[in-house]
Design an enzyme around this catalytic site. Structure first.
Site, PDB file in Angstrom:
ATOM      1  N   LYS A 221      13.497 -88.117  16.601  1.00  0.00           N
ATOM      2  CA  LYS A 221      13.478 -89.662  16.323  1.00  0.00           C
ATOM      3  C   LYS A 221      12.647 -90.187  14.880  1.00  0.00           C
ATOM      4  O   LYS A 221      12.154 -89.196  14.404  1.00  0.00           O
ATOM      5  CB  LYS A 221      12.684 -90.205  17.542  1.00  0.00           C
ATOM      6  CG  LYS A 221      13.730 -90.513  18.806  1.00  0.00           C
ATOM      7  CD  LYS A 221      13.100 -91.300  19.786  1.00  0.00           C
ATOM      8  CE  LYS A 221      14.113 -91.398  21.109  1.00  0.00           C
ATOM      9  NZ  LYS A 221      13.690 -92.094  22.023  1.00  0.00           N
ATOM     10  N   ARG A 255      12.408 -85.316  27.379  1.00  0.00           N
ATOM     11  CA  ARG A 255      14.002 -85.466  26.807  1.00  0.00           C
ATOM     12  C   ARG A 255      14.141 -84.887  25.503  1.00  0.00           C
ATOM     13  O   ARG A 255      13.409 -85.593  24.734  1.00  0.00           O
ATOM     14  CB  ARG A 255      14.578 -86.925  26.988  1.00  0.00           C
ATOM     15  CG  ARG A 255      16.077 -87.387  26.692  1.00  0.00           C
ATOM     16  CD  ARG A 255      16.188 -88.735  26.592  1.00  0.00           C
ATOM     17  NE  ARG A 255      17.624 -88.951  26.480  1.00  0.00           N
ATOM     18  CZ  ARG A 255      17.892 -89.374  25.351  1.00  0.00           C
ATOM     19  NH1 ARG A 255      17.306 -89.100  24.302  1.00  0.00           N
ATOM     20  NH2 ARG A 255      19.101 -89.410  25.024  1.00  0.00           N
TER      21      ARG A 255
HETATM   22  C1  7PJ Z   1      16.106 -92.151  25.004  1.00  0.00           C
HETATM   23  C2  7PJ Z   1      16.793 -92.242  26.358  1.00  0.00           C
HETATM   24  C3  7PJ Z   1      14.534 -92.173  25.463  1.00  0.00           C
HETATM   25  C4  7PJ Z   1      15.337 -92.399  27.759  1.00  0.00           C
HETATM   26  C5  7PJ Z   1      17.786 -92.238  24.177  1.00  0.00           C
HETATM   27  C6  7PJ Z   1      17.827 -90.860  21.020  1.00  0.00           C
HETATM   28  C7  7PJ Z   1      18.170 -92.545  21.454  1.00  0.00           C
HETATM   29  N1  7PJ Z   1      16.508 -92.556  27.474  1.00  0.00           N
HETATM   30  N2  7PJ Z   1      18.116 -92.478  25.540  1.00  0.00           N
HETATM   31  N3  7PJ Z   1      14.190 -92.323  27.075  1.00  0.00           N
HETATM   32  N4  7PJ Z   1      16.473 -92.464  23.969  1.00  0.00           N
HETATM   33  N5  7PJ Z   1      14.952 -92.536  29.233  1.00  0.00           N
HETATM   34  O1  7PJ Z   1      17.822 -89.941  21.668  1.00  0.00           O
HETATM   35  O2  7PJ Z   1      17.450 -90.786  19.985  1.00  0.00           O
HETATM   36  O3  7PJ Z   1      13.729 -92.134  24.805  1.00  0.00           O
HETATM   37  S1  7PJ Z   1      19.225 -92.481  23.257  1.00  0.00           S
END
Ligand code: 7PJ
Length: 276
Positions: A221, A255
């Protein structure tokens, strides 16, 4: 802590990895083509082999500045992939969506977790989640993806994010979602400056005060690529550093894109924790 869905259980007493499955269709397709499904299945097989616990599938880009995605497009991208994975494996699948209809069809196709960056605030979402009885991840976002990075302001980012999450927990419980089925996420990068993101990481323990499992997503990010002046793909080591810090601060679910490197790092964290 433990989460359960569809007759399976997932032990959260050690940090686990949620692997991001890339299902963005190629430029000549709206998704669902054989080669795209095949590619997704190959990625999933590698993820399972490496020790990923949850496969996160999303058809809406929520990156800063991203436009809204039509329901039909989102469905066409994710549903065939979920069905194809489910035919081959009982691996945990989370559906990264805010749309009630996508949730409904994903659940029918075999998804186990609803991962919603809008914390079940879109029409019908909370009802679908409650009806399903599945675990949900409630994430904090300030604003909407298209505009959320336009000078976000907080008086106290930790307190404001916690306050929002507490309110969503209350709404969810009133709607019939069991507290044991709620996972919280402070939403790194979602309407936050680089400083806000580091303040949240430095104080990640604060989110455990709500008494529920915490998910952290910092992989590749802007808090990393802006700091390092690199591209997202050049932020693997930095992403692993974040995952390691999040695990040390007690995050239960991390994640990530770079699951091989992250799983190695978490094994080292776990081994160290066992030797306290
Ligand atoms: C997140 C997500 C996060 C959760 C995305 C990216 C954007 N779901 N979906 N937490 N980020 N729960 O991966 O850059 O931080 S999409």
């Amino acid at each position: 802590m433990i989460i359960r869905a569809n007759g399976k259980s997932l032990d959260l007493n050690q940090p686990i990895v949620m692997g991001i499955l890339n299902v963005t269709p190629d430029s000549f397709s709206d998704g669902g083509k054989f080669n795209e499904i095949d590619n997704a299945l190959a990625q999933v097989e590698k993820m399972i082999e490496a020790g990923v616990s949850i496969i996160d599938i999303g058809g809406e880009s929520t990156r800063p500045g991203a436009p809204d995605v039509a329901l039909a497009d989102e469905l066409q991208r994710v549903i065939p992939v979920i069905k194809a994975i489910r035919k081959k494996s009982d691996v945990w699948i989370s559906i990264d969506t805010s749309k009630a209809e996508v949730m409904k069809q994903a659940i029918a196709a075999g998804a186990d977790i609803i991962n919603d960056v809008r914390a079940l605030q879109e029409p019908g979402a909370i009802e679908v989640a409650a009806e399903s009885g599945l675990p949900v991840c409630l994430m904090h976002m300030k604003g909407q993806p298209r505009t959320m990075q336009n000078a976000p302001h907080y008086d106290n980012v930790i307190e404001e994010v916690k306050e929002f999450l507490q309110q969503r927990i209350t709404h969810c419980e009133k709607a019939g979602i069991h507290r044991d089925n709620i996972i919280l996420d402070p939403g790194f990068g979602f309407g936050k400056t680089v400083e806000h993101n580091y303040h949240m990481l430095a104080n990640l323990e604060a989110f455990h005060q709500l008494g529920l499992p915490v998910l952290a997503g910092m992989s590749r990010k802007s808090m990393l690529f802006k700091l390092l002046d690199k591209t997202p793909a050049e932020c693997v080591a930095a992403s692993v550093a974040c995952a390691t810090m999040a695990a040390l601060k007690g995050a239960q679910i991390i994640r990530v894109h770079d699951y091989v490197e992250t799983i190695d790092a978490l094994k080292v964290v776990n081994k160290t924790n066992q030797n306290k």
